[in-house]
Design a protein around this motif. Structure first.
Motif, PDB file in Angstrom:
ATOM      1  N   SER A  85      -3.633  -1.187  -2.219  1.00  0.00           N
ATOM      2  CA  SER A  85      -3.145  -2.483  -2.712  1.00  0.00           C
ATOM      3  C   SER A  85      -3.500  -2.671  -4.185  1.00  0.00           C
ATOM      4  CB  SER A  85      -3.775  -3.614  -1.881  1.00  0.00           C
ATOM      5  OG  SER A  85      -5.191  -3.593  -2.032  1.00  0.00           O
ATOM      6  N   TRP A  86      -2.908  -3.701  -4.765  1.00  0.00           N
ATOM      7  CA  TRP A  86      -3.217  -4.053  -6.153  1.00  0.00           C
ATOM      8  C   TRP A  86      -3.557  -5.539  -6.229  1.00  0.00           C
ATOM      9  CZ3 TRP A  86       0.031  -7.705  -8.331  1.00  0.00           C
ATOM     10  CH2 TRP A  86       1.274  -7.881  -7.685  1.00  0.00           C
ATOM     11  N   SER A  87      -4.252  -5.895  -7.276  1.00  0.00           N
ATOM     12  CA  SER A  87      -4.705  -7.276  -7.445  1.00  0.00           C
ATOM     13  C   SER A  87      -4.007  -7.902  -8.655  1.00  0.00           C
ATOM     14  CB  SER A  87      -6.222  -7.315  -7.646  1.00  0.00           C
ATOM     15  OG  SER A  87      -6.638  -8.603  -8.071  1.00  0.00           O
ATOM     16  N   PRO A  88      -3.715  -9.200  -8.589  1.00  0.00           N
ATOM     17  CA  PRO A  88      -3.089  -9.875  -9.743  1.00  0.00           C
ATOM     18  C   PRO A  88      -3.959  -9.837 -10.990  1.00  0.00           C
ATOM     19  CG  PRO A  88      -2.875 -11.219  -7.761  1.00  0.00           C
ATOM     20  CD  PRO A  88      -3.810 -10.100  -7.425  1.00  0.00           C
ATOM     21  N   THR A  89      -5.253  -9.633 -10.813  1.00  0.00           N
ATOM     22  CA  THR A  89      -6.153  -9.663 -11.970  1.00  0.00           C
ATOM     23  C   THR A  89      -6.547  -8.271 -12.451  1.00  0.00           C
ATOM     24  OG1 THR A  89      -8.101  -9.768 -10.534  1.00  0.00           O
ATOM     25  CG2 THR A  89      -7.113 -11.872 -11.220  1.00  0.00           C
ATOM     26  N   SER A  90      -6.001  -7.207 -11.796  1.00  0.00           N
ATOM     27  CA  SER A  90      -6.370  -5.844 -12.193  1.00  0.00           C
ATOM     28  C   SER A  90      -5.182  -4.907 -11.990  1.00  0.00           C
ATOM     29  CB  SER A  90      -7.563  -5.355 -11.361  1.00  0.00           C
ATOM     30  OG  SER A  90      -7.816  -3.985 -11.611  1.00  0.00           O
ATOM     31  N   SER A  91      -5.084  -3.927 -12.848  1.00  0.00           N
ATOM     32  CA  SER A  91      -3.991  -2.957 -12.738  1.00  0.00           C
ATOM     33  C   SER A  91      -4.345  -1.793 -11.814  1.00  0.00           C
ATOM     34  CB  SER A  91      -3.641  -2.410 -14.127  1.00  0.00           C
ATOM     35  OG  SER A  91      -4.783  -1.777 -14.708  1.00  0.00           O
ATOM     36  N   ASP A  92      -5.611  -1.691 -11.379  1.00  0.00           N
ATOM     37  CA  ASP A  92      -6.049  -0.594 -10.507  1.00  0.00           C
ATOM     38  C   ASP A  92      -5.686  -0.871  -9.052  1.00  0.00           C
ATOM     39  OD1 ASP A  92      -7.163   0.691 -12.683  1.00  0.00           O
ATOM     40  OD2 ASP A  92      -9.129  -0.277 -12.404  1.00  0.00           O
ATOM     41  N   GLU A  93      -5.315   0.195  -8.328  1.00  0.00           N
ATOM     42  CA  GLU A  93      -5.048   0.080  -6.896  1.00  0.00           C
ATOM     43  C   GLU A  93      -6.308   0.444  -6.119  1.00  0.00           C
ATOM     44  OE1 GLU A  93      -1.560   2.468  -6.045  1.00  0.00           O
ATOM     45  OE2 GLU A  93      -0.308   0.673  -6.173  1.00  0.00           O
ATOM     46  N   THR A  94      -6.590  -0.326  -5.089  1.00  0.00           N
ATOM     47  CA  THR A  94      -7.768  -0.087  -4.249  1.00  0.00           C
ATOM     48  C   THR A  94      -7.377  -0.239  -2.784  1.00  0.00           C
ATOM     49  OG1 THR A  94      -8.392  -2.421  -4.353  1.00  0.00           O
ATOM     50  CG2 THR A  94      -9.366  -0.940  -6.008  1.00  0.00           C
ATOM     51  N   TYR A  95      -8.303   0.191  -1.902  1.00  0.00           N
ATOM     52  CA  TYR A  95      -8.072   0.050  -0.465  1.00  0.00           C
ATOM     53  C   TYR A  95      -8.682  -1.260   0.012  1.00  0.00           C
ATOM     54  CZ  TYR A  95      -6.821   5.005  -0.489  1.00  0.00           C
ATOM     55  OH  TYR A  95      -6.214   6.201  -0.736  1.00  0.00           O
ATOM     56  N   ARG A  96      -7.894  -2.026   0.794  1.00  0.00           N
ATOM     57  CA  ARG A  96      -8.377  -3.297   1.331  1.00  0.00           C
ATOM     58  C   ARG A  96      -8.040  -3.402   2.812  1.00  0.00           C
ATOM     59  NH1 ARG A  96      -6.842  -5.070  -3.920  1.00  0.00           N
ATOM     60  NH2 ARG A  96      -8.417  -6.422  -4.922  1.00  0.00           N
ATOM     61  N   GLN A  97      -8.762  -4.319   3.491  1.00  0.00           N
ATOM     62  CA  GLN A  97      -8.457  -4.602   4.891  1.00  0.00           C
ATOM     63  C   GLN A  97      -7.191  -5.441   4.986  1.00  0.00           C
ATOM     64  OE1 GLN A  97     -13.097  -4.836   6.427  1.00  0.00           O
ATOM     65  NE2 GLN A  97     -11.632  -6.334   7.168  1.00  0.00           N
ATOM     66  N   SER A  98      -6.583  -5.395   6.146  1.00  0.00           N
ATOM     67  CA  SER A  98      -5.301  -6.085   6.333  1.00  0.00           C
ATOM     68  C   SER A  98      -5.420  -7.596   6.194  1.00  0.00           C
ATOM     69  CB  SER A  98      -4.730  -5.743   7.715  1.00  0.00           C
ATOM     70  OG  SER A  98      -5.668  -6.081   8.737  1.00  0.00           O
ATOM     71  N   ASP A  99      -6.568  -8.183   6.593  1.00  0.00           N
ATOM     72  CA  ASP A  99      -6.673  -9.643   6.545  1.00  0.00           C
ATOM     73  C   ASP A  99      -6.886 -10.177   5.136  1.00  0.00           C
ATOM     74  OD1 ASP A  99      -9.249  -8.817   6.089  1.00  0.00           O
ATOM     75  OD2 ASP A  99     -10.143  -9.894   7.787  1.00  0.00           O
ATOM     76  N   ALA A 100      -6.995  -9.272   4.159  1.00  0.00           N
ATOM     77  CA  ALA A 100      -7.141  -9.701   2.763  1.00  0.00           C
ATOM     78  C   ALA A 100      -5.893  -9.394   1.956  1.00  0.00           C
ATOM     79  CB  ALA A 100      -8.351  -9.027   2.131  1.00  0.00           C
ATOM     80  N   LEU A 101      -4.802  -9.072   2.643  1.00  0.00           N
ATOM     81  CA  LEU A 101      -3.604  -8.609   1.944  1.00  0.00           C
ATOM     82  C   LEU A 101      -2.380  -9.456   2.275  1.00  0.00           C
ATOM     83  CD1 LEU A 101      -3.939  -4.734   2.328  1.00  0.00           C
ATOM     84  CD2 LEU A 101      -4.295  -6.090   0.258  1.00  0.00           C
ATOM     85  N   TYR A 102      -1.476  -9.439   1.281  1.00  0.00           N
ATOM     86  CA  TYR A 102      -0.173 -10.079   1.445  1.00  0.00           C
ATOM     87  C   TYR A 102       0.905  -9.066   1.059  1.00  0.00           C
ATOM     88  CZ  TYR A 102      -2.500 -14.623   1.740  1.00  0.00           C
ATOM     89  OH  TYR A 102      -3.277 -15.683   2.130  1.00  0.00           O
ATOM     90  N   PHE A 103       2.091  -9.296   1.625  1.00  0.00           N
ATOM     91  CA  PHE A 103       3.241  -8.515   1.182  1.00  0.00           C
ATOM     92  C   PHE A 103       3.730  -9.083  -0.151  1.00  0.00           C
ATOM     93  CE2 PHE A 103       3.511  -7.912   5.843  1.00  0.00           C
ATOM     94  CZ  PHE A 103       3.383  -6.520   5.860  1.00  0.00           C
ATOM     95  N   GLN A 104       4.320  -8.219  -0.954  1.00  0.00           N
ATOM     96  CA  GLN A 104       4.753  -8.648  -2.287  1.00  0.00           C
ATOM     97  C   GLN A 104       5.938  -9.618  -2.192  1.00  0.00           C
ATOM     98  OE1 GLN A 104       5.217  -5.581  -5.302  1.00  0.00           O
ATOM     99  NE2 GLN A 104       3.949  -4.161  -4.089  1.00  0.00           N
ATOM    100  N   GLU A 105       5.710 -10.804  -2.714  1.00  0.00           N
ATOM    101  CA  GLU A 105       6.770 -11.800  -2.867  1.00  0.00           C
ATOM    102  C   GLU A 105       6.486 -12.574  -4.151  1.00  0.00           C
ATOM    103  OE1 GLU A 105       7.488 -14.341   0.405  1.00  0.00           O
ATOM    104  OE2 GLU A 105       7.773 -12.695   1.855  1.00  0.00           O
ATOM    105  N   LYS A 106       7.526 -12.954  -4.875  1.00  0.00           N
ATOM    106  CA  LYS A 106       7.368 -13.556  -6.201  1.00  0.00           C
ATOM    107  C   LYS A 106       6.528 -14.825  -6.161  1.00  0.00           C
ATOM    108  CE  LYS A 106       8.318 -13.195 -10.566  1.00  0.00           C
ATOM    109  NZ  LYS A 106       7.817 -12.043 -11.335  1.00  0.00           N
TER     110      LYS A 106
END
Length: 509
Positions: free
Chosen positions: A449-470
């Motif tokens: 996954s990626w974070s809005p505050t960082s350009s690096d991709e990292t591994y996260r658990q499913s309950d901390a993730l969202y699908f990409q939507e504007k």
């Protein structure tokens, strides 16, 4: 010339084989006063091939022999009052050719002796006889000189015979001839007058390549091996025998077994000391080095023989009388990388699994696909040996998930292979396995996954993730704890992520 009835009847008893040993006599013709006749003609123009053509009362018959003879010098210490001034004598043996069994075993001292030696050949020498001509006398002349000479002649004749028609059937040495020979010599001990012949036969088969081999050639006793089971002889060819015994060996002809041609088998085992390989002996002898040198096809052929050999791989009760089969603790299962493992560990837990396709980077050991896909080999492994089918859920839980909590996280290529395994694992029909898999994945940061505050991709658990939507990206634009699923995943993976709790809506706690 006409003969009396008594004289004529006596003449009928003349044995045609007598002509073999009367070198200057080419024909015998007897005519009685009743227009009856008996003729024997010897054709020795192709010696050692000899033909005796007989005609008795108009009935023709042909007897064929292979005749071997040699002149032997008399030892100085051997003498007999009836043989003064004798310095040498010719000794002869004749092997009947074809289906004239009545000739074998006859004994001659130029003329017939009324004794059957039991050998599959005829013997002739200047033996000292009793007046009855019912056997030969036990004298040094016979026992210490002429009979050892017969043995020497047999020794030198056998190598010639193996290439001649007398002992060949469809390019194979005649097993019936050898069987008859073995039966005769097995009856003789060292005190027997004819023992020198038995001794020479044993020496010949020990030193010379005279034993018919399974491949159509011949082998000496020291390089021969008997098989107690036909499947062993077919499975273990010369290259396998070489690996097992570290020497060049050949199988004895398949007709020679304990149950078939027993006397010949007994002679090879007891007199010539030819070892017999049994299925149990084979199972105990094979090792990792041997198995590693075999092709996949050989391994398949091996497995297909084992359903009928349960004693080799069975699970015993633990008692002395019911131990595990010798293969059970041996690494005889070939796995995907070509190496070998035991089917089960000491606690009888499986060391290997069956699958129908090559798995990508599987950590659980699996039977090599080419072998597992063979129907009969698979049937043995699955139904008989009880090797379990590959458990992809166990593979993911035991070997995939732990990688995402280790200090060295998977790179992109490895992660893609892991996702393929997870997708396959989710297709299990077992609700219990699916539940365990889902719980384990929900507790693991394995989704890139990626974070809005960082350009690096990292591994996260499913309950901390969202699908990409504007709208979600705008909403969480300054939240470093929220991540969005990487755009690198296929739709099939995204469906699994949704099942695990990745959301497309803002979570309300």
């Amino acid at each position: 010339m006409g003969l009396s009835t008594a004289t004529g009847n006596c003449c009928w008893e003349i044995e045609p084989e007598t002509m073999l040993f009367l070198s200057k006599l080419k024909e015998i013709k007897i005519v009685t006063g009743h227009s009856e006749g008996f003729t024997v003609i010897k054709d020795d123009t192709s010696e050692p091939n000899i033909q005796l053509l007989t005609n008795k009362n108009g009935h023709d018959e042909i007897f064929e022999f292979l005749l071997f003879k040699r002149v032997f010098n008399k030892p100085e210490e051997i003498n007999h009052e009836k043989r003064n001034n004798v310095e040498e004598r010719e000794v002869s043996i004749a092997f009947p050719v074809g289906d004239k069994p009545n000739s074998a075993g006859k004994l001659f001292a130029y003329l017939p002796v009324r004794y059957d030696t039991g050998f599959p050949f005829i013997i002739n020498a200047d033996f000292i006889l009793p007046s009855s001509r019912e056997d030969i006398q036990d004298t040094p002349w016979n026992r210490e000189w002429l009979m050892p000479c017969v043995g020497e002649l047999v020794y030198s004749s056998l190598p010639i015979l193996k290439s001649l028609p007398i002992l060949k059937e469809n390019e194979q040495l005649s097993v019936p001839f050898l069987h008859s020979l073995a039966k005769s010599v097995l009856l003789l001990n060292e005190n027997n007058m004819y023992y020198p012949i038995a001794k020479s036969v044993k020496e010949a088969f020990t030193a010379l390549e005279l034993i018919p081999a399974d491949d159509g050639s011949f082998v000496s006793a020291g390089n021969a091996k008997l098989a107690s089971a036909d499947w062993l002889r077919k499975l273990l060819r010369q290259e396998q025998l070489r690996l097992l015994y570290q020497k060049e060996l050949k199988w004895v002809h398949g007709d020679i077994t304990d149950k078939g041609r027993h006397e010949l088998w007994k002679y090879f085992r007891e007199e010539l000391k030819v070892d017999e390989l049994t299925p149990d002996g084979f199972a105990r002898r094979i090792d990792l080095a041997f198995l590693s040198n075999q092709s996949d096809q050989w391994i398949i052929d091996f497995y297909t023989q084992l359903p009928n050999q349960k004693a080799l791989w069975k699970k015993g009760s633990g008692s002395y009388w019911d131990a595990d089969g010798p293969l059970r603790k041996k690494p005889f299962i070939r796995i995907q990388d070509g190496s070998h493992v035991r089917p089960f560990d000491d606690d009888e837990k499986p060391n290997v699994y069956l699958t129908t396709k090559t798995l990508i980077d599987a950590q659980l050991k699996t039977v090599k696909t080419e072998i597992a896909n063979h129907d009969k080999a698979r049937q043995f492994l699955l139904s008989d040996l009880k090797v379990p089918e590959f458990d992809i859920v166990a593979e993911v839980i035991k070997h995939v998930i732990p990688k995402y909590t280790s200090p060295s996280l998977p790179k992109t290529d490895e992660h893609e292979r892991d996702i393929e395994k997870i997708l396959e694992a989710f297709q299990t029909d077992s609700q219990e396995k699916r539940k365990r898999l889902k719980e384990a994945l929900q507790e693991t940061p394995f989704i890139l996954s990626w974070s809005p505050t960082s350009s690096d991709e990292t591994y996260r658990q499913s309950d901390a993730l969202y699908f990409q939507e504007k709208l979600l990206e705008i909403y969480f634009s300054e939240n470093s704890e929220v991540g969005f699923v990487s755009s690198s995943y296929q739709e099939s993976a995204l469906e699994i992520f949704a099942n695990l709790g990745v959301s497309s809506e803002i979570r309300v706690k």
